[in-house]
Design a protein around this motif. Structure first.
Motif, short mmCIF file in Angstrom:
data_model
loop_
_atom_site.label_atom_id
_atom_site.label_comp_id
_atom_site.label_asym_id
_atom_site.label_seq_id
_atom_site.Cartn_x
_atom_site.Cartn_y
_atom_site.Cartn_z
N PRO A 81 0.86 -1.18 0.00
CA PRO A 81 0.00 0.00 0.00
C PRO A 81 0.90 1.23 0.00
O PRO A 81 1.89 1.28 0.73
N LYS A 82 0.56 2.21 -0.84
CA LYS A 82 1.43 3.38 -0.96
C LYS A 82 0.78 4.67 -0.49
O LYS A 82 1.46 5.56 0.01
N VAL A 93 -7.17 3.13 -0.89
CA VAL A 93 -5.76 2.79 -0.72
C VAL A 93 -5.21 2.47 -2.10
O VAL A 93 -5.76 1.64 -2.82
N GLU A 94 -4.13 3.17 -2.44
CA GLU A 94 -3.45 2.91 -3.71
C GLU A 94 -2.17 2.14 -3.42
O GLU A 94 -1.50 2.40 -2.42
N GLY A 95 -1.86 1.19 -4.30
CA GLY A 95 -0.65 0.42 -4.09
C GLY A 95 -0.18 -0.29 -5.33
O GLY A 95 -0.63 -0.01 -6.44
N HIS A 96 0.73 -1.22 -5.11
CA HIS A 96 1.31 -2.00 -6.20
C HIS A 96 1.56 -3.42 -5.70
O HIS A 96 1.89 -3.62 -4.53
N PHE A 97 1.38 -4.40 -6.60
CA PHE A 97 1.77 -5.76 -6.26
C PHE A 97 2.50 -6.42 -7.41
O PHE A 97 2.33 -6.07 -8.57
N TRP A 112 -2.78 -1.10 -8.01
CA TRP A 112 -4.12 -1.44 -7.53
C TRP A 112 -4.68 -0.31 -6.69
O TRP A 112 -3.94 0.57 -6.23
N ILE A 113 -5.98 -0.35 -6.55
CA ILE A 113 -6.66 0.56 -5.63
C ILE A 113 -7.74 -0.24 -4.93
O ILE A 113 -8.38 -1.11 -5.52
#
Length: 142
Positions: A81-82, A93-97, A112-113
């Motif tokens: 989560p960023k 919540v914005e993030g990356h995987f 992702w969000i």
């Protein structure tokens, strides 16, 4: 006891979930009628491509089934989560995987969000948006 902000509630829920403590995640931070969707709900085509997507997962048991299916197929190389944004009735919540499929060895890499719907200081459910095409492709054998 100090009341948590919506963002703190979501952070604590995610921390407990990542630690495998679903009892704490759901008893402390989620509503009893919790519902979660990956992708878009009621989507048969999506569900055919990704078994845990395209449908509604209900309660702690449904959420555990979702994560069990996901992580039985994919190894999480990165899940971060960023940025958290409180929009009042929901937290985004914005993030990356980056995940590796255990059988195909293919990588699913996606920003992702997630939307967490908040009610009375607890999470009522939400929805996870990702590159579902990339996840589906990583599941397919060459």
């Amino acid at each position: 006891m100090k009341t948590l902000t919506n963002i703190q509630t979501v952070q604590k829920f995610l921390e407990a979930q990542y630690a495998g403590d679903f009892d704490r995640a759901f008893q402390s931070y989620a509503q009893p009628n919790f519902k979660w969707i990956v992708g878009s709900g009621g989507n048969e085509i999506l569900r055919e491509a990704i078994p845990w997507a395209g449908c509604t997962h209900k309660g702690k048991e449904g959420y555990i089934r979702l994560t069990t299916l996901l992580f039985s197929e994919f190894e999480a190389l990165e899940f971060e989560p960023k940025r958290y944004s409180d929009a009042g009735e929901c937290v985004f919540v914005e993030g990356h995987f980056t995940f590796r499929h255990r059988q195909t060895g293919k990588i699913a890499d996606s920003d992702w969000i997630a939307r967490f719907d908040m009610r009375d200081g607890l999470i009522g459910g939400g929805q996870f948006y990702e590159n579902t095409a990339g996840v589906a492709l990583a599941r397919k054998a060459a």
